[in-house]
Every structure is written in structure tokens, then in C-alpha cells.
Design an enzyme around this catalytic site. Structure first.
Site, PDB file in Angstrom:
ATOM      1  N   SER A 199      -0.479   2.488 -29.076  1.00 44.26           N
ATOM      2  CA  SER A 199      -0.992   3.079 -30.321  1.00 44.26           C
ATOM      3  C   SER A 199       0.078   3.860 -31.096  1.00 44.26           C
ATOM      4  O   SER A 199      -0.218   4.873 -31.732  1.00 44.26           O
ATOM      5  CB  SER A 199      -2.210   3.970 -30.037  1.00 44.26           C
ATOM      6  OG  SER A 199      -3.247   3.197 -29.459  1.00 44.26           O
ATOM      7  N   GLY A 242      -3.773  -0.201 -27.612  1.00 44.60           N
ATOM      8  CA  GLY A 242      -4.830  -0.774 -28.459  1.00 44.60           C
ATOM      9  C   GLY A 242      -6.062   0.106 -28.556  1.00 44.60           C
ATOM     10  O   GLY A 242      -7.098  -0.323 -29.075  1.00 44.60           O
ATOM     11  N   GLU A 292       4.314   2.140 -21.083  1.00 40.46           N
ATOM     12  CA  GLU A 292       3.095   1.942 -21.870  1.00 40.46           C
ATOM     13  C   GLU A 292       1.880   2.354 -21.039  1.00 40.46           C
ATOM     14  O   GLU A 292       1.383   1.559 -20.234  1.00 40.46           O
ATOM     15  CB  GLU A 292       2.946   0.479 -22.257  1.00 40.46           C
ATOM     16  CG  GLU A 292       4.089  -0.049 -23.093  1.00 40.46           C
ATOM     17  CD  GLU A 292       3.678  -1.285 -23.874  1.00 40.46           C
ATOM     18  OE1 GLU A 292       3.771  -1.240 -25.106  1.00 40.46           O
ATOM     19  OE2 GLU A 292       3.239  -2.263 -23.260  1.00 40.46           O
ATOM     20  N   ASN A 337       5.431  -6.411 -30.517  1.00 35.72           N
ATOM     21  CA  ASN A 337       4.775  -7.354 -29.607  1.00 35.72           C
ATOM     22  C   ASN A 337       3.531  -7.879 -30.314  1.00 35.72           C
ATOM     23  O   ASN A 337       2.524  -7.188 -30.400  1.00 35.72           O
ATOM     24  CB  ASN A 337       4.411  -6.608 -28.308  1.00 35.72           C
ATOM     25  CG  ASN A 337       3.555  -7.444 -27.377  1.00 35.72           C
ATOM     26  OD1 ASN A 337       3.435  -8.653 -27.543  1.00 35.72           O
ATOM     27  ND2 ASN A 337       2.951  -6.801 -26.388  1.00 35.72           N
ATOM     28  N   TRP A 338       3.640  -9.094 -30.834  1.00 34.87           N
ATOM     29  CA  TRP A 338       2.531  -9.640 -31.626  1.00 34.87           C
ATOM     30  C   TRP A 338       1.341 -10.054 -30.753  1.00 34.87           C
ATOM     31  O   TRP A 338       0.270 -10.333 -31.274  1.00 34.87           O
ATOM     32  CB  TRP A 338       2.989 -10.856 -32.413  1.00 34.87           C
ATOM     33  CG  TRP A 338       3.957 -10.571 -33.521  1.00 34.87           C
ATOM     34  CD1 TRP A 338       4.574  -9.376 -33.808  1.00 34.87           C
ATOM     35  CD2 TRP A 338       4.424 -11.510 -34.500  1.00 34.87           C
ATOM     36  NE1 TRP A 338       5.392  -9.521 -34.897  1.00 34.87           N
ATOM     37  CE2 TRP A 338       5.318 -10.816 -35.351  1.00 34.87           C
ATOM     38  CE3 TRP A 338       4.184 -12.859 -34.741  1.00 34.87           C
ATOM     39  CZ2 TRP A 338       5.960 -11.431 -36.419  1.00 34.87           C
ATOM     40  CZ3 TRP A 338       4.825 -13.487 -35.806  1.00 34.87           C
ATOM     41  CH2 TRP A 338       5.701 -12.776 -36.632  1.00 34.87           C
ATOM     42  N   LYS A 339       1.542 -10.171 -29.461  1.00 33.39           N
ATOM     43  CA  LYS A 339       0.501 -10.675 -28.556  1.00 33.39           C
ATOM     44  C   LYS A 339       0.011 -12.044 -29.072  1.00 33.39           C
ATOM     45  O   LYS A 339       0.800 -12.772 -29.661  1.00 33.39           O
ATOM     46  CB  LYS A 339      -0.619  -9.650 -28.411  1.00 33.39           C
ATOM     47  CG  LYS A 339      -0.055  -8.262 -28.052  1.00 33.39           C
ATOM     48  CD  LYS A 339      -1.080  -7.273 -27.629  1.00 33.39           C
ATOM     49  CE  LYS A 339      -0.388  -5.958 -27.298  1.00 33.39           C
ATOM     50  NZ  LYS A 339      -1.285  -4.928 -26.809  1.00 33.39           N
ATOM     51  N   GLY A 380      -0.355  -3.489 -32.260  1.00 28.83           N
ATOM     52  CA  GLY A 380      -1.132  -3.630 -33.496  1.00 28.83           C
ATOM     53  C   GLY A 380      -0.338  -3.359 -34.769  1.00 28.83           C
ATOM     54  O   GLY A 380      -0.414  -4.133 -35.733  1.00 28.83           O
ATOM     55  N   HIS A 394       4.211  -6.888 -19.041  1.00 33.57           N
ATOM     56  CA  HIS A 394       3.237  -6.181 -19.880  1.00 33.57           C
ATOM     57  C   HIS A 394       1.935  -6.012 -19.094  1.00 33.57           C
ATOM     58  O   HIS A 394       1.554  -6.889 -18.316  1.00 33.57           O
ATOM     59  CB  HIS A 394       2.980  -6.970 -21.170  1.00 33.57           C
ATOM     60  CG  HIS A 394       2.203  -6.164 -22.166  1.00 33.57           C
ATOM     61  ND1 HIS A 394       0.841  -6.029 -22.098  1.00 33.57           N
ATOM     62  CD2 HIS A 394       2.612  -5.425 -23.227  1.00 33.57           C
ATOM     63  CE1 HIS A 394       0.445  -5.241 -23.089  1.00 33.57           C
ATOM     64  NE2 HIS A 394       1.493  -4.862 -23.785  1.00 33.57           N
ATOM     65  N   GLU A 444      -1.037  -6.366 -19.865  1.00 33.49           N
ATOM     66  CA  GLU A 444      -2.007  -7.470 -20.046  1.00 33.49           C
ATOM     67  C   GLU A 444      -1.639  -8.662 -19.167  1.00 33.49           C
ATOM     68  O   GLU A 444      -2.520  -9.359 -18.655  1.00 33.49           O
ATOM     69  CB  GLU A 444      -2.081  -7.853 -21.533  1.00 33.49           C
ATOM     70  CG  GLU A 444      -2.796  -6.770 -22.338  1.00 33.49           C
ATOM     71  CD  GLU A 444      -2.330  -6.635 -23.779  1.00 33.49           C
ATOM     72  OE1 GLU A 444      -1.685  -7.560 -24.303  1.00 33.49           O
ATOM     73  OE2 GLU A 444      -2.603  -5.572 -24.382  1.00 33.49           O
TER      74      GLU A 444
HETATM   75  P1  PGA Z   1      -0.585  -1.182 -29.300  1.00 29.08           P
HETATM   76  O1  PGA Z   1       0.030  -2.120 -28.151  1.00 29.08           O
HETATM   77  O2  PGA Z   1       0.570  -0.667 -30.108  1.00 29.08           O
HETATM   78  O3  PGA Z   1      -1.499  -2.070 -30.079  1.00 29.08           O
HETATM   79  O4  PGA Z   1      -1.308  -0.065 -28.594  1.00 29.08           O
HETATM   80  C1  PGA Z   1       1.245  -1.815 -27.530  1.00 29.08           C
HETATM   81  C2  PGA Z   1       1.575  -2.890 -26.523  1.00 29.08           C
HETATM   82  O5  PGA Z   1       0.672  -3.368 -25.813  1.00 29.08           O
HETATM   83  O6  PGA Z   1       2.753  -3.305 -26.393  1.00 29.08           O
END
Ligand code: PGA
Length: 255
Positions: free
Chosen positions: A215, A175, A169, A9-11, A237, A97, A99
Site C-alpha cells: 500500500s 493491497g 512486504e 509489480n503489475w501482478k 496497485g 512474492h 502471493e
Molecule cells: P500493493 O502491493 O502496493 O498493491 O499493496 C505491493 C506488492 O504486492 O508488491
């Protein structure tokens, strides 16, 4: 047959040129994938058509969007429909997600509608769930995630469920560098699988892919992925660097 998946997931990262380069780098380092060990790259919308074209020749490597709108078309400035996503060659879409839930106020009701839109356009859905820190600290994470799963998915029939991947998640691990322990991940994944079993039966529970996200990196992927109910990862990330992403893919292939 239960599949393992590593999804990136590049966001909101990488401009178009950087994104194309990253897809090329991932293709170069990606070992042979298998029908039951797949990779999905989820870049921003604007990269999807080019990324899909690049991965089309590689077996078991797919592209996905990070979101889609629930309506088919119309006056929704700035939005992208599931049909548009599908038309790029993408096969997956991430829905729900944390976010999106938090920053864009996506309710359970909207997420159920987005899931329907994605499925009716032939996309596979990576449906996200997970609790914030205060819920984890209160020890009520199982109920919290149960509500998310019920509200987002339990209106689907068994056939539709075949095109769902669940991603657990925990928000406190996204993150932050603070990964859930493999025991915490396994406990929640087993709980999610039991919810699927109670509602859809043994076969559905056995076959559904449940990813861990938060993470996840090359150094902890092997331990997480070796848990019996953890079927791969949704990677933020560490998916932005081809070597790290490859390390995580290697951990999946080693299972
Ligand atoms: P992260 O994000 O690996 O940077 O913790 C995971 C995600 O939000 O899908």
C-alpha cells in the site's frame, strides 16, 4: 554504492495493448533517473519483450519478470525459465512474492533454487519477504523474516549478493490500504540490514537495497523513503496508474 529503486509489480493486470500504453505513459512522465535512483517495471511475462524494447533507450529504467522457474528447460507446461526472461531484454525478476508463496505453494527451498537460476542467467533478483498478520500480532515478525532471508539467500556468496535487492512486504499491508508505519518499516529494514551485516559484513549491509512494499502510494512514499534503511519501494496497485507511479518515483528522486 547503495541504490534506491522504485519497482512496479503489475501482478496479473493489463492486457498487452493496455500494458504497452502504460509503459509509454510511464516513459512520458518519468523524470531523469540516475544510476543510484532507478525504476524497474515488472509486467506479466507476455508484455516483457515489448516493454523491454520500449524502455531500452531510457537510462536507469529497467524491466523485470514477476517469477521464473528454477529449471533451465524441459517439460514444465506453462512455466517460463530465467533464460527466457533474460532473452526478452529484462534485467530483473521478483522471487518469493507472498502471493507466489501462498497461492502457488512456493517453498523456501524452491525460492532458493529460483534465485540461483535467475542469478546464473545474469538477472537481478528482487527477493521478497514479509510476515502475515498473525505473526505481526504475536510480535514474532523479526524471527519470521529472518528465517525467510536465511533460507532464501544465505547460501549465496558475497559476489552473488551484489545482484540481490530485498523487498520487505508485510502481508497485512499488501493491497489492503493499510501501510506499515514508517517506524514499523524502518525497524524491520534495520533488522534485515543487521542480518546481512552479520552474515556478509559491513560493506554488503551498507550497499544492499531494501525496498518496502504494501500500500505504498504518492501520499506516503516520501515518509517511507526518508527512513534511513528504506531504499525505495515495490509498488503494486499504485504502479498501474502512470500518474501515481510517477508520484512515487518523484518521492524517490527527492531523497
Ligand atoms: P500493493 O502491493 O502496493 O498493491 O499493496 C505491493 C506488492 O504486492 O508488491
Amino acid at each position: 554504492m547503495r541504490k534506491m529503486i522504485v519497482a512496479g509489480n503489475w501482478k496479473m493486470n493489463k492486457n498487452l495493448q493496455e500494458g504497452i500504453q502504460l509503459v509509454k505513459d510511464i516513459l512520458e512522465v518519468s523524470a531523469d533517473l540516475k544510476a543510484d535512483k532507478q525504476v524497474v517495471i515488472c509486467p506479466p511475462f507476455i508484455h516483457l519483450a515489448s516493454a523491454s524494447e520500449l524502455v531500452v533507450a531510457k537510462d536507469n529504467l529497467y524491466t523485470g519478470a514477476q517469477n521464473c522457474h528454477m529449471e533451465a528447460s524441459g517439460a514444465y507446461t506453462g512455466e517460463t525459465s530465467a533464460e527466457m526472461v533474460k532473452s526478452t531484454g529484462a534485467t530483473h525478476v521478483i522471487i518469493g512474492h507472498s502471493e507466489r508463496r501462498e497461492y502457488f505453494n512456493e517453498s523456501n527451498e524452491m525460492l532458493a533454487a529460483k534465485t540461483n537460476a535467475a542469478l546464473s542467467n545474469g538477472l537481478n533478483v528482487i527477493f521478497c519477504c514479509g510476515e502475515p498478520l498473525e505473526i505481526r500480532d504475536a510480535g514474532t515478525q523479526n524471527n519470521y523474516v529472518e528465517e525467510q532471508i536465511k533460507a532464501g539467500l544465505f547460501h549465496l556468496n558475497l559476489e552473488q549478493l551484489n545482484n540481490i535487492v530485498i523487498a520487505y512486504e508485510p502481508i497485512w499491508a499488501i493491497g489492503t490500504g493499510r501501510t506499515a508505519s514508517s517506524e514499523q518499516a524502518q525497524d524491520m529494514h534495520a533488522h534485515i540490514r543487521s542480518l546481512i551485516k552479520n552474515h556478509y559484513g559491513d560493506d554488503a549491509a551498507e550497499n544492499i537495497t531494501i525496498l518496502y512494499g504494501g500500500s505504498c502510494k504518492p501520499s506516503n512514499a516520501d515518509e517511507l523513503f526518508s527512513c534511513p534503511d528504506v531504499d525505495g519501494g515495490l509498488i503494486g496497485g499504485a504502479s498501474l496508474n502512470a500518474a501515481d507511479f510517477h508520484g512515487i518515483i518523484a518521492a524517490m528522486l527527492a531523497q
